[in-house]
Write an enzyme that holds these catalytic residues in place. Structure first.
Site, PDB file in Angstrom:
ATOM      1  N   GLN A   1       1.136  -1.428  -0.045  1.00  0.00           N
ATOM      2  CA  GLN A   1      -0.088   0.343   0.317  1.00  0.00           C
ATOM      3  C   GLN A   1       0.644   0.909  -0.222  1.00  0.00           C
ATOM      4  O   GLN A   1       0.599   2.147  -0.895  1.00  0.00           O
ATOM      5  CB  GLN A   1      -0.511  -0.011   1.534  1.00  0.00           C
ATOM      6  CG  GLN A   1      -1.839   0.648   1.003  1.00  0.00           C
ATOM      7  CD  GLN A   1      -3.217   0.287   0.368  1.00  0.00           C
ATOM      8  OE1 GLN A   1      -3.493  -0.920   0.353  1.00  0.00           O
ATOM      9  NE2 GLN A   1      -3.949   1.251  -0.035  1.00  0.00           N
TER      10      GLN A   1
ATOM     11  N   LYS B   1      -2.986  -0.973   6.102  1.00  0.00           N
ATOM     12  CA  LYS B   1      -3.767  -1.853   6.242  1.00  0.00           C
ATOM     13  C   LYS B   1      -3.936  -2.467   7.705  1.00  0.00           C
ATOM     14  O   LYS B   1      -3.571  -2.542   8.906  1.00  0.00           O
ATOM     15  CB  LYS B   1      -3.251  -3.135   5.426  1.00  0.00           C
ATOM     16  CG  LYS B   1      -3.888  -3.977   4.178  1.00  0.00           C
ATOM     17  CD  LYS B   1      -4.948  -3.207   3.554  1.00  0.00           C
ATOM     18  CE  LYS B   1      -5.643  -3.981   3.133  1.00  0.00           C
ATOM     19  NZ  LYS B   1      -6.016  -3.618   1.010  1.00  0.00           N
TER      20      LYS B   1
ATOM     21  N   ASP C   1     -11.481  -3.891   2.013  1.00  0.00           N
ATOM     22  CA  ASP C   1     -11.086  -4.457   0.706  1.00  0.00           C
ATOM     23  C   ASP C   1     -12.091  -6.058   1.259  1.00  0.00           C
ATOM     24  O   ASP C   1     -13.217  -5.761   1.333  1.00  0.00           O
ATOM     25  CB  ASP C   1      -9.813  -5.056   1.920  1.00  0.00           C
ATOM     26  CG  ASP C   1      -8.686  -5.720   1.318  1.00  0.00           C
ATOM     27  OD1 ASP C   1      -7.727  -5.350   0.444  1.00  0.00           O
ATOM     28  OD2 ASP C   1      -8.552  -6.615   0.915  1.00  0.00           O
TER      29      ASP C   1
ATOM     30  N   ASN D   1     -16.145  -6.860  -5.184  1.00  0.00           N
ATOM     31  CA  ASN D   1     -16.364  -5.268  -5.781  1.00  0.00           C
ATOM     32  C   ASN D   1     -16.015  -4.919  -6.684  1.00  0.00           C
ATOM     33  O   ASN D   1     -16.290  -4.324  -7.915  1.00  0.00           O
ATOM     34  CB  ASN D   1     -15.943  -4.499  -4.419  1.00  0.00           C
ATOM     35  CG  ASN D   1     -15.842  -3.115  -4.445  1.00  0.00           C
ATOM     36  OD1 ASN D   1     -15.032  -2.540  -4.966  1.00  0.00           O
ATOM     37  ND2 ASN D   1     -17.010  -2.361  -4.691  1.00  0.00           N
TER      38      ASN D   1
ATOM     39  N   SER E   1     -10.494   7.016  -2.684  1.00  0.00           N
ATOM     40  CA  SER E   1     -11.343   6.805  -1.032  1.00  0.00           C
ATOM     41  C   SER E   1     -10.029   8.164  -0.885  1.00  0.00           C
ATOM     42  O   SER E   1     -10.893   9.384   0.095  1.00  0.00           O
ATOM     43  CB  SER E   1      -9.829   5.773  -0.624  1.00  0.00           C
ATOM     44  OG  SER E   1     -11.416   4.774  -0.235  1.00  0.00           O
TER      45      SER E   1
HETATM   46  P1  NDP Z   1     -14.485  -8.219  -2.090  1.00  0.00           P
HETATM   47  O1  NDP Z   1     -14.694  -9.325  -1.083  1.00  0.00           O
HETATM   48  O2  NDP Z   1     -15.493  -7.834  -2.697  1.00  0.00           O
HETATM   49  O3  NDP Z   1     -14.899  -9.814  -3.574  1.00  0.00           O
HETATM   50  C1  NDP Z   1     -13.578 -10.908  -3.520  1.00  0.00           C
HETATM   51  C2  NDP Z   1     -13.687 -11.755  -4.611  1.00  0.00           C
HETATM   52  O4  NDP Z   1     -12.486 -12.665  -4.380  1.00  0.00           O
HETATM   53  C3  NDP Z   1     -15.056 -13.217  -4.017  1.00  0.00           C
HETATM   54  O5  NDP Z   1     -15.889 -12.248  -5.247  1.00  0.00           O
HETATM   55  C4  NDP Z   1     -14.797 -14.036  -3.118  1.00  0.00           C
HETATM   56  O6  NDP Z   1     -15.189 -15.296  -3.221  1.00  0.00           O
HETATM   57  C5  NDP Z   1     -13.107 -14.369  -4.595  1.00  0.00           C
HETATM   58  N1  NDP Z   1     -12.329 -15.098  -3.238  1.00  0.00           N
HETATM   59  C6  NDP Z   1     -11.579 -13.861  -1.951  1.00  0.00           C
HETATM   60  N2  NDP Z   1     -11.244 -15.139  -1.612  1.00  0.00           N
HETATM   61  C7  NDP Z   1     -10.761 -15.859  -2.119  1.00  0.00           C
HETATM   62  C8  NDP Z   1      -9.643 -16.675  -1.633  1.00  0.00           C
HETATM   63  N3  NDP Z   1      -8.954 -16.744  -1.152  1.00  0.00           N
HETATM   64  N4  NDP Z   1      -9.625 -17.519  -3.326  1.00  0.00           N
HETATM   65  C9  NDP Z   1     -10.515 -17.812  -4.130  1.00  0.00           C
HETATM   66  N5  NDP Z   1     -11.087 -16.324  -4.113  1.00  0.00           N
HETATM   67  C10 NDP Z   1     -11.062 -16.001  -3.239  1.00  0.00           C
HETATM   68  O7  NDP Z   1     -12.852  -7.994  -2.398  1.00  0.00           O
HETATM   69  P2  NDP Z   1     -12.468  -7.058  -3.071  1.00  0.00           P
HETATM   70  O8  NDP Z   1     -13.645  -7.144  -4.582  1.00  0.00           O
HETATM   71  O9  NDP Z   1     -13.249  -5.786  -2.440  1.00  0.00           O
HETATM   72  O10 NDP Z   1     -10.954  -6.964  -2.681  1.00  0.00           O
HETATM   73  C11 NDP Z   1     -10.763  -8.434  -4.017  1.00  0.00           C
HETATM   74  C12 NDP Z   1      -9.201  -8.431  -3.960  1.00  0.00           C
HETATM   75  O11 NDP Z   1      -8.983  -6.855  -4.792  1.00  0.00           O
HETATM   76  C13 NDP Z   1      -8.797  -8.387  -3.332  1.00  0.00           C
HETATM   77  O12 NDP Z   1      -6.793  -8.665  -3.474  1.00  0.00           O
HETATM   78  C14 NDP Z   1      -8.081  -6.891  -2.516  1.00  0.00           C
HETATM   79  O13 NDP Z   1      -7.328  -6.851  -1.348  1.00  0.00           O
HETATM   80  C15 NDP Z   1      -8.496  -6.117  -3.948  1.00  0.00           C
HETATM   81  N6  NDP Z   1      -8.720  -4.686  -3.874  1.00  0.00           N
HETATM   82  C16 NDP Z   1      -9.766  -3.966  -3.689  1.00  0.00           C
HETATM   83  C17 NDP Z   1     -10.096  -2.871  -4.356  1.00  0.00           C
HETATM   84  C18 NDP Z   1     -10.650  -2.326  -3.379  1.00  0.00           C
HETATM   85  O14 NDP Z   1     -10.987  -0.964  -3.218  1.00  0.00           O
HETATM   86  N7  NDP Z   1     -11.843  -3.209  -2.751  1.00  0.00           N
HETATM   87  C19 NDP Z   1      -8.595  -2.029  -3.915  1.00  0.00           C
HETATM   88  C20 NDP Z   1      -7.411  -2.276  -4.415  1.00  0.00           C
HETATM   89  C21 NDP Z   1      -7.869  -4.180  -4.072  1.00  0.00           C
HETATM   90  P3  NDP Z   1     -15.909 -15.942  -1.597  1.00  0.00           P
HETATM   91  O15 NDP Z   1     -17.034 -15.040  -1.881  1.00  0.00           O
HETATM   92  O16 NDP Z   1     -15.800 -17.212  -2.785  1.00  0.00           O
HETATM   93  O17 NDP Z   1     -14.901 -15.531  -0.709  1.00  0.00           O
END
Ligand code: NDP
Length: 450
Positions: A111, A126, A166, A241, A382
């Site tokens: 980050q 974080k 996150d 997201n 943000s």
């Molecule tokens: P969400 O919780 O909205 O979605 C996460 C998604 O990833 C879900 O579909 C989930 O499936 C899947 N997932 C999570 N863990 C695992 C795993 N161990 N194996 C396989 N699939 C998995 O999170 P975000 O979309 O916010 O975040 C996704 C990624 O983006 C993360 O790495 C986060 O750090 C990164 N990120 C997010 C930001 C944000 O603004 N939200 C900003 C920058 C980076 P399931 O529902 O089955 O767990």
């Protein structure tokens, strides 16, 4: 790598031997900034790298809460305030059973550079918990968030540390966290959290920002290499997201998104994914992705098998967007992508690609949009939310989106220029690391030994 960088890296390995994700993140950054470190003997003279890899502060705490059966549950909470040289610590909160200190430290470390790349005044942090939101009732989520904030509130503030969402932390959780913070502090400090609801200080386009930003960065990267998104078959790992809004923007640019996934498996719809249905399943109903088949019986569902390549990566695609979690693409998966003729990978998730896989993809001329640069749109927006909170004013969706587009374009420009300066070709991973590090290093040097 030069001798000083090697020495610091060896010490990081020794001191943090049980933190494999953190070591991986530091390995990637230190190896790529080595050429710049070599040019600046002052860094060694002031132990800059030793200071860079040690968090300013790690807070670890107990989170007790009562479930719907009246049973007391105890989780572990964290906040890592890694580097505040260029602004208040800023970074999301992750609620997922896999959360531990190593994952928190790797995310906070990354980050720092990501936030520097945005050009906005935000430091790196974080946090999160090993709490698993899956299957919990709304009341349980609320009680957990309240207990989490009972401790976190001592360590955050709009000029100190500003958490956001996150994995597992979206608008609902931010609402409960903000409510508890306001109750304890007895004042309306809107800028203490971002990703808030629009009715109470949130920014338009924050929800969409990471996914949209990823595609803006991809657009720039493809254009610089005489390519574009039009008609490109695209697959996306994840359906949260970041994944949802990356899909939306990719489709706007003419790409055809044919697959999305969750941790259980992936759906493949050769006609193009029905995103409204994904939004209903994931944002409203909170169901598993295989439920997509109820409305779309002609689509296919493939269940993941533990230890094997996630099914979403077995589908042939021009563009692959890992938007789920870390280390989703290993060397074996990278080989499969190359075999399938993938032209570009855009990292929506943080560290979704292992170091060996990154090297393999770049060697095989696959364009790789690195997470620190490509997913910086979320944190950048943000920071725009913080600006609006300070001004007590809100910008329109179009205004925020335009600023986001400009920020992502500038981030790619910085990567491209750095790549030229250091002769890195299409290695945008290294150029993003150097460009982000440059700013942090200068700020740390200017502020003395602290
Ligand atoms: P969400 O919780 O909205 O979605 C996460 C998604 O990833 C879900 O579909 C989930 O499936 C899947 N997932 C999570 N863990 C695992 C795993 N161990 N194996 C396989 N699939 C998995 O999170 P975000 O979309 O916010 O975040 C996704 C990624 O983006 C993360 O790495 C986060 O750090 C990164 N990120 C997010 C930001 C944000 O603004 N939200 C900003 C920058 C980076 P399931 O529902 O089955 O767990």
């Amino acid at each position: 790598m030069n001798r000083y960088t090697e020495k610091v890296l060896a010490s990081v390995h020794e001191k943090n031997s049980h933190e494999k994700e953190f070591i991986q993140a530091v390995d990637e950054v230190l190896k790529s900034i080595a050429p710049m470190v070599e040019k600046n003997p002052n860094f060694e003279a002031t132990s800059l790298l030793e200071r860079l890899v040690e968090p300013e502060r790690i807070i670890s705490f107990r989170v007790p809460w009562v479930d719907d059966n009246g049973k007391v549950q105890v989780n572990r909470g964290f906040r890592v305030q890694f580097n505040g040289a260029i602004g208040p610590y800023k970074g999301g909160l992750r609620f997922h059973p896999s959360v531990n200190q190593s994952i928190m430290k790797f995310l906070a470390f990354e980050q720092i550079f990501k936030n520097a790349l945005t050009g906005l005044p935000i430091g790196g942090g974080k946090g999160g918990s090993d709490f698993d939101p899956k299957g919990k009732s709304d009341n349980e989520i609320m009680r957990f968030c309240q207990s989490f904030m009972n401790e976190l509130q001592r360590h955050i503030g709009h000029n100190l540390d500003v958490p956001a969402g996150d994995i597992g932390v979206g608008g609902r959780e931010i609402g409960y966290l903000f409510g508890q913070y306001r109750k304890i502090k007895n004042q309306y400090e809107a800028g203490v959290l971002t990703g808030k609801g629009l009715e109470y200080g949130g920014s338009l386009a924050r929800k969409e920002a990471t996914g949209f930003g990823l595609i803006y960065f991809m657009r720039e990267m493809l254009e610089a290499n005489n390519l574009n998104l039009k008609d490109k078959i695209t697959t996306i790992s994840g359906s949260g997201n970041v994944a949802i809004y990356a899909a939306q923007k990719a489709v706007e640019y003419g790409a055809k998104v044919v697959a999305m996934s969750d941790s259980n498996g992936c759906i493949y719809d050769e006609n193009g994914i029905d995103l409204d249905e994904i939004k209903r399943l994931k944002e409203v109903e909170r169901l598993r992705i295989k439920e997509y088949l109820t409305k779309h019986p002609n689509a296919k569902y493939m269940e993941n098998i533990k230890g094997e390549t996630p099914k979403v990566y077995t589908i042939k695609a021009d563009i692959v967007l890992p938007c789920a979690t870390q280390n989703d693409i290993n060397l074996e998966t990278a080989k499969l992508l190359v075999e399938n003729g993938t032209i570009a990978v855009g990292e929506g998730a943080n560290m979704p690609t292992t170091i060996e896989a990154i090297d393999y993809l770049i060697e095989h001329k696959v364009l790789l949009a690195p997470a620190k640069a490509a997913n910086a749109g979320g944190v950048a927006t943000s920071a725009l939310e913080m600006s609006q909170n300070s001004m007590r004013y809100s910008w329109s969706f179009e205004e925020v989106d335009e600023k986001l587009n400009e920020i992502m374009t500038n981030i790619f420009k910085a990567c491209k220029e750095t790549s030229k300066e250091y002769n890195l070709g299409i290695n945008y991973v290294a150029s993003a690391n150097i460009a982000g590090f440059k700013k942090v290093a200068h700020a740390m040097m200017a502020q003395g030994i602290i």
